[in-house]
Every structure is written in structure tokens, then in C-alpha cells.
Write a protein that holds these residues in place. Sequence first.
Motif, PDB file in Angstrom:
ATOM      1  N   SER A 157     -27.418  24.295 -36.968  1.00  0.00           N
ATOM      2  CA  SER A 157     -27.718  24.132 -35.541  1.00  0.00           C
ATOM      3  C   SER A 157     -28.514  22.858 -35.287  1.00  0.00           C
ATOM      4  N   ALA A 158     -29.312  22.422 -36.282  1.00  0.00           N
ATOM      5  CA  ALA A 158     -30.040  21.158 -36.114  1.00  0.00           C
ATOM      6  C   ALA A 158     -29.050  20.000 -36.025  1.00  0.00           C
ATOM      7  N   GLN A 159     -28.003  20.039 -36.868  1.00  0.00           N
ATOM      8  CA  GLN A 159     -26.975  18.980 -36.827  1.00  0.00           C
ATOM      9  C   GLN A 159     -26.213  18.999 -35.501  1.00  0.00           C
ATOM     10  N   LEU A 160     -25.986  20.218 -35.020  1.00  0.00           N
ATOM     11  CA  LEU A 160     -25.254  20.359 -33.763  1.00  0.00           C
ATOM     12  C   LEU A 160     -26.046  19.740 -32.602  1.00  0.00           C
ATOM     13  N   LEU A 161     -27.345  20.001 -32.577  1.00  0.00           N
ATOM     14  CA  LEU A 161     -28.173  19.434 -31.508  1.00  0.00           C
ATOM     15  C   LEU A 161     -28.273  17.921 -31.654  1.00  0.00           C
ATOM     16  N   GLU A 162     -28.354  17.438 -32.884  1.00  0.00           N
ATOM     17  CA  GLU A 162     -28.391  15.997 -33.117  1.00  0.00           C
ATOM     18  C   GLU A 162     -27.086  15.360 -32.620  1.00  0.00           C
ATOM     19  N   ALA A 163     -25.960  16.011 -32.920  1.00  0.00           N
ATOM     20  CA  ALA A 163     -24.657  15.493 -32.465  1.00  0.00           C
ATOM     21  C   ALA A 163     -24.574  15.510 -30.939  1.00  0.00           C
ATOM     22  N   LEU A 164     -25.112  16.556 -30.323  1.00  0.00           N
ATOM     23  CA  LEU A 164     -25.096  16.642 -28.858  1.00  0.00           C
ATOM     24  C   LEU A 164     -25.945  15.523 -28.255  1.00  0.00           C
ATOM     25  N   ALA A 165     -27.132  15.324 -28.817  1.00  0.00           N
ATOM     26  CA  ALA A 165     -28.006  14.266 -28.301  1.00  0.00           C
ATOM     27  C   ALA A 165     -27.324  12.905 -28.418  1.00  0.00           C
ATOM     28  N   ALA A 166     -26.646  12.666 -29.550  1.00  0.00           N
ATOM     29  CA  ALA A 166     -25.934  11.395 -29.735  1.00  0.00           C
ATOM     30  C   ALA A 166     -24.798  11.266 -28.726  1.00  0.00           C
ATOM     31  N   ALA A 167     -24.084  12.367 -28.492  1.00  0.00           N
ATOM     32  CA  ALA A 167     -22.956  12.331 -27.552  1.00  0.00           C
ATOM     33  C   ALA A 167     -23.424  12.101 -26.114  1.00  0.00           C
ATOM     34  N   LEU A 168     -24.589  12.653 -25.769  1.00  0.00           N
ATOM     35  CA  LEU A 168     -25.152  12.394 -24.433  1.00  0.00           C
ATOM     36  C   LEU A 168     -25.561  10.933 -24.311  1.00  0.00           C
ATOM     37  N   ASN A 169     -26.113  10.387 -25.391  1.00  0.00           N
ATOM     38  CA  ASN A 169     -26.547   8.989 -25.370  1.00  0.00           C
ATOM     39  C   ASN A 169     -25.371   8.024 -25.282  1.00  0.00           C
ATOM     40  N   ASP A 170     -24.301   8.303 -26.013  1.00  0.00           N
ATOM     41  CA  ASP A 170     -23.187   7.337 -26.026  1.00  0.00           C
ATOM     42  C   ASP A 170     -22.154   7.635 -24.932  1.00  0.00           C
ATOM     43  N   GLY A 171     -22.390   8.689 -24.145  1.00  0.00           N
ATOM     44  CA  GLY A 171     -21.527   8.957 -23.003  1.00  0.00           C
ATOM     45  C   GLY A 171     -20.265   9.731 -23.335  1.00  0.00           C
ATOM     46  N   SER A 172     -20.071  10.131 -24.591  1.00  0.00           N
ATOM     47  CA  SER A 172     -18.864  10.901 -24.893  1.00  0.00           C
ATOM     48  C   SER A 172     -18.978  12.331 -24.358  1.00  0.00           C
ATOM     49  N   VAL A 173     -20.216  12.789 -24.104  1.00  0.00           N
ATOM     50  CA  VAL A 173     -20.424  13.986 -23.280  1.00  0.00           C
ATOM     51  C   VAL A 173     -21.089  13.519 -21.989  1.00  0.00           C
ATOM     52  N   GLU A 174     -20.455  13.849 -20.864  1.00  0.00           N
ATOM     53  CA  GLU A 174     -20.970  13.428 -19.556  1.00  0.00           C
ATOM     54  C   GLU A 174     -21.664  14.585 -18.862  1.00  0.00           C
ATOM     55  N   THR A 175     -22.619  14.245 -17.996  1.00  0.00           N
ATOM     56  CA  THR A 175     -23.310  15.244 -17.191  1.00  0.00           C
ATOM     57  C   THR A 175     -22.792  15.150 -15.757  1.00  0.00           C
ATOM     58  N   VAL A 176     -22.217  16.235 -15.262  1.00  0.00           N
ATOM     59  CA  VAL A 176     -21.701  16.276 -13.894  1.00  0.00           C
ATOM     60  C   VAL A 176     -22.664  17.111 -13.056  1.00  0.00           C
ATOM     61  N   ASP A 177     -23.058  16.572 -11.911  1.00  0.00           N
ATOM     62  CA  ASP A 177     -23.976  17.259 -11.007  1.00  0.00           C
ATOM     63  C   ASP A 177     -23.169  18.139 -10.051  1.00  0.00           C
ATOM     64  N   LEU A 178     -23.392  19.449 -10.105  1.00  0.00           N
ATOM     65  CA  LEU A 178     -22.636  20.380  -9.255  1.00  0.00           C
ATOM     66  C   LEU A 178     -23.448  20.780  -8.019  1.00  0.00           C
ATOM     67  N   THR A 179     -24.433  19.952  -7.656  1.00  0.00           N
ATOM     68  CA  THR A 179     -25.437  20.325  -6.657  1.00  0.00           C
ATOM     69  C   THR A 179     -25.289  19.514  -5.378  1.00  0.00           C
ATOM     70  N   LEU A 219     -26.019  21.671 -13.458  1.00  0.00           N
ATOM     71  CA  LEU A 219     -25.408  20.576 -14.207  1.00  0.00           C
ATOM     72  C   LEU A 219     -24.340  21.131 -15.131  1.00  0.00           C
ATOM     73  N   ALA A 220     -23.312  20.339 -15.366  1.00  0.00           N
ATOM     74  CA  ALA A 220     -22.285  20.712 -16.338  1.00  0.00           C
ATOM     75  C   ALA A 220     -22.145  19.587 -17.353  1.00  0.00           C
ATOM     76  N   LEU A 221     -22.121  19.948 -18.617  1.00  0.00           N
ATOM     77  CA  LEU A 221     -21.799  19.002 -19.685  1.00  0.00           C
ATOM     78  C   LEU A 221     -20.309  19.087 -19.942  1.00  0.00           C
ATOM     79  N   VAL A 222     -19.640  17.920 -19.881  1.00  0.00           N
ATOM     80  CA  VAL A 222     -18.181  17.897 -20.052  1.00  0.00           C
ATOM     81  C   VAL A 222     -17.797  16.757 -20.998  1.00  0.00           C
ATOM     82  N   PRO A 223     -16.653  16.915 -21.671  1.00  0.00           N
ATOM     83  CA  PRO A 223     -16.144  15.786 -22.449  1.00  0.00           C
ATOM     84  C   PRO A 223     -15.869  14.617 -21.505  1.00  0.00           C
ATOM     85  N   ARG A 224     -16.088  13.388 -21.946  1.00  0.00           N
ATOM     86  CA  ARG A 224     -15.823  12.214 -21.107  1.00  0.00           C
ATOM     87  C   ARG A 224     -14.461  12.347 -20.453  1.00  0.00           C
TER      88      ARG A 224
END
Length: 268
Positions: free
Chosen positions: A2-24, A254-259
Motif C-alpha cells: 500500500s505504501a508503493q500504491l500511495l507513492e504511485a498515486l502521488a507521482a501520477a497526481l504530480n505528472d498529470g496522468s491522474v487528473e482531479t475533476v471538480d464536481l462542485t 472531487l473525482a480522480l480520473v485517468p488523464r
Amino acid sequence: MSAQLLEALAAALNDGSVETVDLTHTLDPDFPVIVLPPEFGQCARFRMEEVSAYDHRGPSWKWHNITISEHTGTHFDAPAHWITGRDQPQGHVDEIAPGRFLGRACVIDCSEGAARDDDHELTPEAIAAWEAAHGTIPPDSWVLMRTDWSKRSGAAYLNMREDGAHSPGPTPEAIRLLVEERGIRGFGTETVGTDAGQGMHYTPPFPAHHTLHGAGRYGLQCLRNLDRLPPTGAVLMAAPLKIRHGTGSPLRVLALVPRSTDNGEATA
Ligand code: MN
């Protein structure tokens, strides 16, 4: 793991391969709130009052006092919002375990039907058709009913007529299927409530509120940007304010989505 998974998520948020969509939606005094028949208490619109603005009331600072209903703007419905959920454990927003605020979302596109018919219904048949294309809705999912209703504004959003509001929503059979057979965590809409504008005429009246909250599940309403979510694969973050004994709360959803360029492959 799970530590690797969170590290991968943080990297994906930083490089934009996971995007944050505002549903508000933006909280604004003009944003419509639900209107009940006049014999009932009414939900307050958002109001904002300036306390100081770098002036004699506060020379170096600016701030506002705000007034709001628990059910104004993009907001969360807790089980205690409805009489069927009044005795549910963890039924108020301050009691819900924080892990319940993060989870997967399935998005059912009802926008074509809603464009043709203001009273368009989400039915068990529509859910079956969605599942034939995207797989069975996993337990503990948020199910979001996309209607593109959020693109409306002003009077067209509530769409009041002499006999009340007209806006899309689920049938009693559809919401029972989602809650009792799929075990969903909650149901979200782009309209002012989780039920159809004419939801009082179903048996039971307001079936989404009745069934969701009676089973300890949650509602989200006044969502937007559902057209930017894939049918499956988004992770939703919906954490209401921690209001003691609160029945709901405005929140930032907020929704996290693939780019978006990945969405075709991600959902194939
Ligand atoms: Mn509400």
C-alpha cells in the motif's frame, strides 16, 4: 504494497496522468435551492457578508461571515436527513467513518433521455444496459446519474411548473436494485435532489431518499462535470463538514480520473 500504491498515486497526481475533476458548483446567492410547498420550512440560499476588507474593520485582513443550509449547493445527504434513516447508526455527518468519504464511482449516462424528457427516469432496464456494457456495479460504489442537468441555470434548473418541479431521477425499482442488490454506498445526481422533481408521486414517495437513507446510505446532489468522468474507474472524494448531528453538508466533491486522453483505453 500500500505504501508503493500511495507513492504511485502521488507521482501520477504530480505528472498529470491522474487528473482531479471538480464536481462542485460555486456557492453563490443565486444558486437555486429546493423549493417545498409553502406550508413547509424552507432551505436557505447561500449568503455572504463582509466582515472586513483591509479597512477600518480590519486593516490587514479580509474575511466573510456566511449563512447556509446543510442542503444548499453541491451537498451531501446523511441517513438522518430522512425519517427512514433516523435511527441508523452513524447517521449524522459527524459520525460517519472517514473512509466512507473516498470510493469508486460508476457513472450512468442518462443525458440523452433527460434531453428529450424533463421527467426522464433511471430504470432497472437502464441499469441492466449499463452493466451489459461496463460490468456489474461493484458493492460499495457511488452511482452517479449523469443527466447534463448541471448545464442549466436559473429557473430552468429547478424547472418549476404549477404542479411542482420537473427534473429526472430514479424509479423506486431502480433505487431498490442499486441499494438492496448491488449494495451501493450512495447515489448522486446533477439536480437539486437525489429524487426526481415529481418524486412525491412514486410509491414510496421520494424513493431515493426513502430507500438510500433507510439503509444507511448517502446522497449527493447538485453535482456537475459528470460528463468528464469515465463510466467506471473514477475515485470519488466527498467529505462533508463535521457538523455535530448534521443531516447533510455543502462540500467540495472531487473525482480522480485517468488523464482524459487515456479514457478510451481505460474504459474499453
Ligand atoms: Mn439534501
